[in-house]
Design a protein around this motif. Structure first.
Motif, PDB file in Angstrom:
ATOM      1  N   GLN A  39     -11.139 -13.574  91.486  1.00 20.04           N
ATOM      2  CA  GLN A  39     -11.722 -14.461  90.482  1.00 20.04           C
ATOM      3  C   GLN A  39     -10.701 -15.510  90.105  1.00 20.04           C
ATOM      4  O   GLN A  39      -9.629 -15.195  89.565  1.00 20.04           O
ATOM      5  N   ALA A  40     -11.035 -16.760  90.396  1.00 14.34           N
ATOM      6  CA  ALA A  40     -10.197 -17.890  90.011  1.00 14.34           C
ATOM      7  C   ALA A  40     -10.612 -18.353  88.613  1.00 14.34           C
ATOM      8  O   ALA A  40     -11.738 -18.091  88.178  1.00 14.34           O
ATOM      9  N   PRO A  41      -9.733 -19.040  87.898  1.00 15.27           N
ATOM     10  CA  PRO A  41     -10.065 -19.501  86.545  1.00 15.27           C
ATOM     11  C   PRO A  41     -11.345 -20.330  86.529  1.00 15.27           C
ATOM     12  O   PRO A  41     -11.501 -21.264  87.326  1.00 15.27           O
ATOM     13  N   GLY A  42     -12.256 -19.968  85.637  1.00 16.90           N
ATOM     14  CA  GLY A  42     -13.494 -20.714  85.488  1.00 16.90           C
ATOM     15  C   GLY A  42     -14.529 -20.447  86.551  1.00 16.90           C
ATOM     16  O   GLY A  42     -15.568 -21.115  86.580  1.00 16.90           O
ATOM     17  N   LYS A  43     -14.267 -19.483  87.435  1.00 16.94           N
ATOM     18  CA  LYS A  43     -15.206 -19.180  88.506  1.00 16.94           C
ATOM     19  C   LYS A  43     -15.661 -17.724  88.440  1.00 16.94           C
ATOM     20  O   LYS A  43     -15.060 -16.912  87.757  1.00 16.94           O
ATOM     21  N   PRO A  87      -3.469 -22.674  98.763  1.00 20.56           N
ATOM     22  CA  PRO A  87      -3.553 -22.779  97.292  1.00 20.56           C
ATOM     23  C   PRO A  87      -4.901 -22.311  96.750  1.00 20.56           C
ATOM     24  O   PRO A  87      -4.964 -21.738  95.651  1.00 20.56           O
ATOM     25  N   GLU A  88      -5.969 -22.516  97.521  1.00 18.23           N
ATOM     26  CA  GLU A  88      -7.293 -22.087  97.051  1.00 18.23           C
ATOM     27  C   GLU A  88      -7.470 -20.577  97.060  1.00 18.23           C
ATOM     28  O   GLU A  88      -8.490 -20.068  96.592  1.00 18.23           O
ATOM     29  N   ASP A  89      -6.507 -19.842  97.584  1.00 16.14           N
ATOM     30  CA  ASP A  89      -6.537 -18.378  97.509  1.00 16.14           C
ATOM     31  C   ASP A  89      -6.011 -17.879  96.162  1.00 16.14           C
ATOM     32  O   ASP A  89      -6.069 -16.678  95.874  1.00 16.14           O
ATOM     33  N   THR A  90      -5.490 -18.787  95.359  1.00 14.21           N
ATOM     34  CA  THR A  90      -4.966 -18.411  94.053  1.00 14.21           C
ATOM     35  C   THR A  90      -6.074 -17.840  93.174  1.00 14.21           C
ATOM     36  O   THR A  90      -7.119 -18.469  92.987  1.00 14.21           O
ATOM     37  N   ALA A  91      -5.852 -16.632  92.672  1.00 11.34           N
ATOM     38  CA  ALA A  91      -6.856 -15.939  91.863  1.00 11.34           C
ATOM     39  C   ALA A  91      -6.287 -14.607  91.391  1.00 11.34           C
ATOM     40  O   ALA A  91      -5.212 -14.189  91.851  1.00 11.34           O
ATOM     41  N   VAL A  92      -7.024 -13.965  90.514  1.00 12.38           N
ATOM     42  CA  VAL A  92      -6.753 -12.562  90.207  1.00 12.38           C
ATOM     43  C   VAL A  92      -7.556 -11.734  91.201  1.00 12.38           C
ATOM     44  O   VAL A  92      -8.768 -11.939  91.345  1.00 12.38           O
ATOM     45  N   TYR A  93      -6.889 -10.839  91.872  1.00  8.82           N
ATOM     46  CA  TYR A  93      -7.522 -10.001  92.884  1.00  8.82           C
ATOM     47  C   TYR A  93      -7.787  -8.611  92.299  1.00  8.82           C
ATOM     48  O   TYR A  93      -6.876  -7.975  91.757  1.00  8.82           O
ATOM     49  N   TYR A  94      -9.036  -8.175  92.433  1.00  4.37           N
ATOM     50  CA  TYR A  94      -9.460  -6.887  91.896  1.00  4.37           C
ATOM     51  C   TYR A  94      -9.843  -5.940  93.028  1.00  4.37           C
ATOM     52  O   TYR A  94     -10.521  -6.332  93.973  1.00  4.37           O
ATOM     53  N   CYS A  95      -9.455  -4.708  92.864  1.00  6.28           N
ATOM     54  CA  CYS A  95      -9.835  -3.646  93.790  1.00  6.28           C
ATOM     55  C   CYS A  95     -11.080  -2.939  93.264  1.00  6.28           C
ATOM     56  O   CYS A  95     -11.246  -2.780  92.040  1.00  6.28           O
TER      57      CYS A  95
END
Length: 123
Positions: A39-43, A87-95
């Protein structure tokens, strides 16, 4: 209760690599599927990759050929090897993990999320 603990996030330069790990613990009978979402910011939160107990995998089009998901069924752990990061891979990654658990002598289905790990791709 099934808990998921993620690790391996961080800051990496474009073109670099990172490996995420997620270990499931608790009263687990079996895990049918494990996966990574981001989940990226605002998405919204989107699927990155999933793997079922038989080993079949599924990837988002945006990461095919760059990311590899794998799992260790003995350790109840799922990995995400990320290469050629952008850079577009920047996000919080959740398992995420789904399967069958046991509590008080009864079986139940579970679907659990980890707390998330930040991945930042930037020069």
């Amino acid at each position: 209760q099934v808990r998921l603990a993620e690790s391996g996030g961080g800051l990496v330069q474009p073109g670099g690599s990172l490996r995420l790990s997620c270990a499931a613990s608790g009263s687990i009978v079996s895990i049918s599927a494990m996966g990574w979402y981001r989940q990226a910011p605002g998405k919204q939160r989107d699927m990155v990759a999933t793997i079922i107990s038989g080993g079949s995998t599924n990837y988002a089009d945006s990461v095919k050929g760059r990311f590899t998901i794998s799992r260790d069924n003995v350790k109840n752990t799922v990995y995400l090897q990320m290469s050629s990061l952008k850079p577009e891979d920047t996000a919080v990654y959740y398992c995420n993990a789904a399967g069958r658990g046991q509590s008080g002598g009864y079986y139940h289905d579970f679907a659990s999320w980890g707390q998330g790990t930040q991945v930042t791709v930037s020069s």
